[in-house]
Design an enzyme around this catalytic site. Structure first.
Site, PDB file in Angstrom:
ATOM      1  N   GLY A 136      -2.564  11.676   9.656  1.00  0.00           N
ATOM      2  CA  GLY A 136      -3.593  12.706   9.732  1.00  0.00           C
ATOM      3  C   GLY A 136      -3.950  12.946  11.188  1.00  0.00           C
ATOM      4  O   GLY A 136      -3.369  12.354  12.096  1.00  0.00           O
ATOM      5  N   SER A 137      -4.925  13.811  11.394  1.00  0.00           N
ATOM      6  CA  SER A 137      -5.309  14.121  12.769  1.00  0.00           C
ATOM      7  C   SER A 137      -6.079  12.952  13.361  1.00  0.00           C
ATOM      8  O   SER A 137      -6.142  12.771  14.563  1.00  0.00           O
ATOM      9  CB  SER A 137      -6.177  15.369  12.773  1.00  0.00           C
ATOM     10  OG  SER A 137      -7.295  15.161  11.936  1.00  0.00           O
ATOM     11  N   ILE A 189       1.904   7.011   4.405  1.00  0.00           N
ATOM     12  CA  ILE A 189       1.653   8.173   3.562  1.00  0.00           C
ATOM     13  C   ILE A 189       1.619   9.437   4.391  1.00  0.00           C
ATOM     14  O   ILE A 189       2.319  10.398   4.145  1.00  0.00           O
ATOM     15  CB  ILE A 189       0.322   8.030   2.784  1.00  0.00           C
ATOM     16  CG1 ILE A 189       0.354   6.780   1.905  1.00  0.00           C
ATOM     17  CG2 ILE A 189       0.078   9.268   1.932  1.00  0.00           C
ATOM     18  CD1 ILE A 189      -0.978   6.427   1.295  1.00  0.00           C
ATOM     19  N   GLU A 190       0.821   9.429   5.380  1.00  0.00           N
ATOM     20  CA  GLU A 190       0.671  10.639   6.161  1.00  0.00           C
ATOM     21  C   GLU A 190      -0.028  10.314   7.466  1.00  0.00           C
ATOM     22  O   GLU A 190      -0.939   9.510   7.492  1.00  0.00           O
ATOM     23  CB  GLU A 190      -0.172  11.654   5.402  1.00  0.00           C
ATOM     24  CG  GLU A 190      -0.043  13.038   5.951  1.00  0.00           C
ATOM     25  CD  GLU A 190      -0.762  14.049   5.074  1.00  0.00           C
ATOM     26  OE1 GLU A 190      -1.286  15.009   5.629  1.00  0.00           O
ATOM     27  OE2 GLU A 190      -0.792  13.865   3.847  1.00  0.00           O
ATOM     28  N   ASP A 245     -16.046  18.102   5.759  1.00  0.00           N
ATOM     29  CA  ASP A 245     -14.625  18.457   5.809  1.00  0.00           C
ATOM     30  C   ASP A 245     -14.037  18.501   4.401  1.00  0.00           C
ATOM     31  O   ASP A 245     -12.954  17.974   4.148  1.00  0.00           O
ATOM     32  CB  ASP A 245     -13.851  17.474   6.690  1.00  0.00           C
ATOM     33  CG  ASP A 245     -12.479  18.016   7.081  1.00  0.00           C
ATOM     34  OD1 ASP A 245     -12.260  19.241   6.945  1.00  0.00           O
ATOM     35  OD2 ASP A 245     -11.623  17.224   7.515  1.00  0.00           O
ATOM     36  N   VAL A 296      -2.274   6.777   7.571  1.00  0.00           N
ATOM     37  CA  VAL A 296      -2.575   6.162   6.277  1.00  0.00           C
ATOM     38  C   VAL A 296      -1.305   5.511   5.718  1.00  0.00           C
ATOM     39  O   VAL A 296      -0.245   6.132   5.679  1.00  0.00           O
ATOM     40  CB  VAL A 296      -3.130   7.204   5.282  1.00  0.00           C
ATOM     41  CG1 VAL A 296      -3.489   6.544   3.962  1.00  0.00           C
ATOM     42  CG2 VAL A 296      -4.343   7.910   5.868  1.00  0.00           C
ATOM     43  N   GLY A 300      -6.067   9.516  11.971  1.00  0.00           N
ATOM     44  CA  GLY A 300      -5.509   8.178  11.840  1.00  0.00           C
ATOM     45  C   GLY A 300      -4.267   8.215  10.990  1.00  0.00           C
ATOM     46  O   GLY A 300      -3.852   9.269  10.510  1.00  0.00           O
TER      47      GLY A 300
HETATM   48  N1  LIG Z   1      -7.010   6.311  -0.671  1.00  0.00           N
HETATM   49  C1  LIG Z   1      -5.907   7.041  -0.521  1.00  0.00           C
HETATM   50  N2  LIG Z   1      -4.909   6.962  -1.413  1.00  0.00           N
HETATM   51  C2  LIG Z   1      -3.803   7.705  -1.256  1.00  0.00           C
HETATM   52  N3  LIG Z   1      -3.597   8.561  -0.251  1.00  0.00           N
HETATM   53  C3  LIG Z   1      -4.550   8.689   0.663  1.00  0.00           C
HETATM   54  C4  LIG Z   1      -5.756   7.937   0.594  1.00  0.00           C
HETATM   55  N4  LIG Z   1      -6.515   8.269   1.642  1.00  0.00           N
HETATM   56  C5  LIG Z   1      -5.837   9.184   2.323  1.00  0.00           C
HETATM   57  N5  LIG Z   1      -4.645   9.449   1.766  1.00  0.00           N
HETATM   58  C6  LIG Z   1      -3.633  10.397   2.231  1.00  0.00           C
HETATM   59  O1  LIG Z   1      -3.629  10.451   3.625  1.00  0.00           O
HETATM   60  C7  LIG Z   1      -3.989  11.742   4.077  1.00  0.00           C
HETATM   61  C8  LIG Z   1      -4.819  11.638   5.309  1.00  0.00           C
HETATM   62  O2  LIG Z   1      -5.964  10.884   5.039  1.00  0.00           O
HETATM   63  P1  LIG Z   1      -7.373  11.328   5.615  1.00  0.00           P
HETATM   64  O3  LIG Z   1      -7.624  12.731   5.225  1.00  0.00           O
HETATM   65  O4  LIG Z   1      -8.390  10.336   5.232  1.00  0.00           O
HETATM   66  O5  LIG Z   1      -7.067  11.176   7.153  1.00  0.00           O
HETATM   67  P2  LIG Z   1      -7.301  12.139   8.348  1.00  0.00           P
HETATM   68  O6  LIG Z   1      -6.560  11.557   9.455  1.00  0.00           O
HETATM   69  O7  LIG Z   1      -8.746  12.326   8.542  1.00  0.00           O
HETATM   70  O8  LIG Z   1      -6.646  13.459   7.889  1.00  0.00           O
HETATM   71  P3  LIG Z   1      -6.912  14.935   8.364  1.00  0.00           P
HETATM   72  O9  LIG Z   1      -7.695  14.923   9.590  1.00  0.00           O
HETATM   73  O10 LIG Z   1      -5.534  15.468   8.486  1.00  0.00           O
HETATM   74  O11 LIG Z   1      -7.635  15.531   7.213  1.00  0.00           O
HETATM   75  C9  LIG Z   1      -4.687  12.390   2.901  1.00  0.00           C
HETATM   76  O12 LIG Z   1      -4.583  13.787   2.908  1.00  0.00           O
HETATM   77  C10 LIG Z   1      -3.973  11.768   1.728  1.00  0.00           C
HETATM   78  O13 LIG Z   1      -2.771  12.447   1.482  1.00  0.00           O
HETATM   79 MG   LIG Z   2      -7.901  14.510   5.779  1.00  0.00          MG
END
Ligand SMILES: Nc1ncnc2c1ncn2[C@@H]1O[C@H](COP(=O)(O)OP(=O)(O)OP(=O)(O)O)[C@@H](O)[C@H]1O
Ligand SMILES: [Mg+2]
Lengths: 439, 287
Positions: A113-114, A110-111, A228, A118, A116
């Protein structure tokens, strides 16, 4: 430790291995339990007698009548009903090890993030579609990172209909592969806001904001700060439900703050409260409420409220919008570590009304209470839920009446251009719904 | 909206613990659990760690042995891992090096006192700490073992590491029973709750049951009568079942039975999984 000294004299009870009284723990308890309840004193002796009862037959006590059965109260007594505060033992989950990540089939990422990565994945057993977030664990000098612990713990503690559901934590082959398994939620609010052709309606904003507030109130009640909150961390499903996600920066408040206090490296800049920007090392639930205020504004504007490039610019944007803080609006301002490094602009009144010309008086009041300078004075999530804004027309729209959107996260590609051929789904909804909606 | 409940061992896990399956008798496992908890407690004192972190560590430690055999992991390593983890959970992290050193010191001290007791009572050699031995492992091995233990606790408990401590509940219950003015009841019950941390009860029963047991032990000991005839049984106010309360009392009371020096020596030799395996080999005939 205060070890009671002569306790041996008081009791001669041996330990009753829990396995000997299994019936007690089964959902449907045997009738004979009632008799035991009626005789609190005898067990003193009885316990030592029954010490030798068979381990293997849990029902042995039910089958073999006790010597005391004659004096048993014949009338079946009502067992004490467990109050909601004390669920019976059987309601507690058993100790269950983490399953393997191979219980899931990976679909698409999906993406990144900074913190981890997903993935979207399918539970091989149930077919459920889930989101797997891989925790970054490599190179840890201090064992399992405390931030990852906080994230998992916060998700487990804050299970609420407007917080993304954590299903379990699964592990890969090596010790560095740990994944949080969450319900998969189709959208994130940030992407939605950028691809939607028109802003949310007032009635929709009220529903979204109410949901966000009830999630935040729930977390705060459980002593969790999110730290956050921002639109990209708010997920939304196709049933108009908001789910707060990304507890990667969450932590418990009320805990002793270590040397140096709480970190200032929290909250994405645009959503960061002024007290953090000014170097406060003790802050609390009010920082989340500031972020909620920024999100509220973003829903109205369809773009982030403060799009600053750095902390100084951020502060000056805040000052410009709200007027610089005064001794009335923020009595403790001058005590903040960085306060004397800042040159306040000339006093001027808040520009909120000019910035949000279409919102009601109550709406302006709510947003200004969320963006109150003084953290002490800033509205709490609980209070905000009671705000008149939610009780005036247009009323919050039922989540079911929200339109659905193609999910970017699910890999349903769409063109980002607002006038793209796919967008009308939303546009049509919009028309349909405005008819029920006071302008 | 319900609060997620903390996990408790299932019946299957209680009936046959992984250690029992591996041939470690129930009593021995009980002793090793208690000794592991004692080490956590002592380490907590030396590290000036907060009591909540120590208690959390002991509860995680007790839970762990319902999903893992002592043949597979030593009580020393897992105790360290539990304290290390619990300190993070309670937002008062400790340094790995400090923790490892403290464990090393405690075990050397224990070895010293148990051997000197066995050898002769009169010629009491003075204990002198020699830095870093912990059964001949190097610091880096120990660090590895600690990291692995922490991770294993998390994994094997499915990351369900939320723990509810009983102290707040005790205060509430004593208030309901009108016992708050009796300081002795309060401190004695508090003491029983702490002692219970060396037993598996926190992994077996919900907090109200354990608190009732502590109050029962305290009031009985002090001869304070509480309504105990049906239909007015005080523990029912707190949704506790007599049998469960009684069982918790039994677990706690067992801690106070007389132990001799050879028990202690045997336990010391089994702090590591190597020691446990050796014991199992030595007793293989019996199985
Ligand atoms: N349960 C979920 N269902 C669908 N998409 C999700 C879910 N959890 C996270 N995502 C997608 O993955 C992205 C990153 O997840 P998350 O914010 O938890 O991780 P992160 O690495 O902490 O991100 P960041 O530090 O960039 O905010 C989210 O912005 C969302 O688009
Ligand atoms: Mg996030």
């Amino acid at each position: 430790m205060s070890l009671p000294s002569s306790s041996q004299a008081v009791f001669e009870a041996g330990p009753s291995t829990p396995s000997r009284k299994r019936s007690r723990w089964e959902p449907h308890e045997a009738l004979h339990d009632d008799a035991e309840m009626n005789e609190p004193q005898p067990p003193l002796k009885r316990r030592s007698k029954s010490k030798g009862t068979s381990l293997s037959d849990p029902r042995s006590q039910a089958v073999t009548p006790e010597p005391r059965s004659q004096i048993r109260v014949v009338v079946e007594r009502q067992r004490p009903r467990h109050s909601i505060y004390v669920p019976p033992r059987t309601h507690h989950p058993p100790l269950t090890p983490s399953r393997s990540v191979y219980s899931y089939e990976r679909l698409n990422s999906i993406e990144e993030g900074s913190y981890g990565v997903v993935f979207r994945a399918r539970d091989k057993e149930t077919g459920d579609i889930v989101a797997l977030k891989k925790l970054k664990l490599d190179d840890e000098k201090h064992g399992f990172p405390i931030t990852a612990l906080r994230e998992v713990n916060a998700l487990m503690v804050c299970q609420h209909e407007n917080v993304v559901g954590i299903r379990e934590v699964v592990v890969g082959e090596t010790l560095t592969q740990v994944f949080i398994v969450m319900d998969f939620i189709e959208h994130d609010l940030k992407t939605l806001l950028t691809v939607m052709p028109a802003p949310f309606l007032q009635s929709e904003i009220k529903t979204l904001l109410k949901q966000l507030l009830s999630a935040v109130a729930f977390c705060h009640e459980r002593w969790i700060l999110h730290r956050d909150l921002k639109t990209s961390n708010l997920l939304m499903n196709n049933r108009g439900q908001i789910k707060v996600a990304d507890f990667g920066l969450a932590r418990r408040y009320g805990d002793p703050v270590g040397v140096g206090g709480l970190t200032q490296l929290v909250v994405t800049l645009w959503y960061r409260a002024p007290e953090i920007l000014l170097g406060a090392t003790t802050y609390s639930t009010a920082v989340d409420m500031w972020s909620v205020g920024c999100i509220f504004a973003e829903l109205l504007l369809k773009e982030p409220l403060f799009q600053a490039k750095g902390e100084i610019e951020m502060l000056s944007m805040i000052f410009k919008l709200l007027g610089p803080p005064t001794t009335t609006t923020w009595p403790d301002y001058s005590l903040l570590p960085l306060a004397n490094t800042i040159n306040l602009p000339a006093p001027h009144p808040s520009q909120l009304r000019q910035r949000f010309p279409h919102i009601s008086v109550a709406g302006i009041d709510l947003i200004s209470r969320m963006l109150a300078y003084d953290p002490e004075d800033r509205i709490s999530a609980e209070e905000a839920l009671q705000h008149p804004y939610f009780r005036e027309s247009p009323f919050p729209k039922h989540p079911d009446l929200f339109g659905s959107f193609p999910s970017v996260a699910a890999g349903e590609k769409r063109r980002k251009h607002p006038d793209s051929p796919h967008a009308p789904v939303r546009a049509a909804d919009y028309k349909l719904l405005t008819e029920f909606d006071a302008p | 909206m319900s609060v997620p409940l903390y996990p408790l061992a299932s019946l299957e896990q209680i009936e046959e613990t992984p250690s029992l399956k591996d041939g470690i008798p129930y009593d021995l496992e009980e002793d090793l659990r208690a000794y592991g908890c004692k080490l956590i407690h002592q380490a907590g004192i030396l590290l000036k760690q907060k009591q909540v972190a120590v208690a959390t560590a002991q509860i995680l430690f007790q839970r762990f042995w319902f999903v893992t055999s002592m043949k597979q992991f030593g009580i020393g390593d897992v105790g360290m891992g539990a304290l290390y983890l619990a300190s993070k959970l309670e937002e008062c992290p400790i340094r790995m090096r400090d923790l490892i050193n403290v464990y090393d010191l405690l075990l050397q001290q224990a070895t010293h006192s148990s051997t000197s007791k066995l050898v002769s009572q009169s010629k009491h050699a003075v204990f002198k700490y020699t830095p870093m031995s912990y059964f001949g492992s190097t610091f880096y091995d120990l660090k590895d073992a600690l990291v692995v233990a922490e991770m294993q606790i998390l994994k094997r408990l499915g990351f369900h590491v939320n723990v509810v401590l009983p102290y707040g509940t005790l205060v509430n219950y004593l208030r309901v029973l009108g016992l708050t003015s009796k300081e002795t009841v309060c401190s004695r019950a508090w003491g029983y709750l702490n002692d219970a941390l060396q037993t598996p009860v926190y992994a077996l029963y919900a907090v109200p049951t354990i608190v009732c047991a502590a109050i029962l032990l305290a009031t009985r000991h002090l001869g304070i009568p509480l309504p105990s005839t049906p239909p007015n049984c005080w523990w029912e106010l707190f949704d506790a079942d007599w049998e469960d309360v009684w069982s918790v009392c039994g677990h706690v009371m067992r801690l106070y039975r007389e132990r001799d020096a050879s028990d202690q020596t045997r336990l010391l030799s089994m702090v590591s999984k190597k020691g446990v395996r050796k014991w199992l080999d030595d007793h293989a005939v019996l199985n």
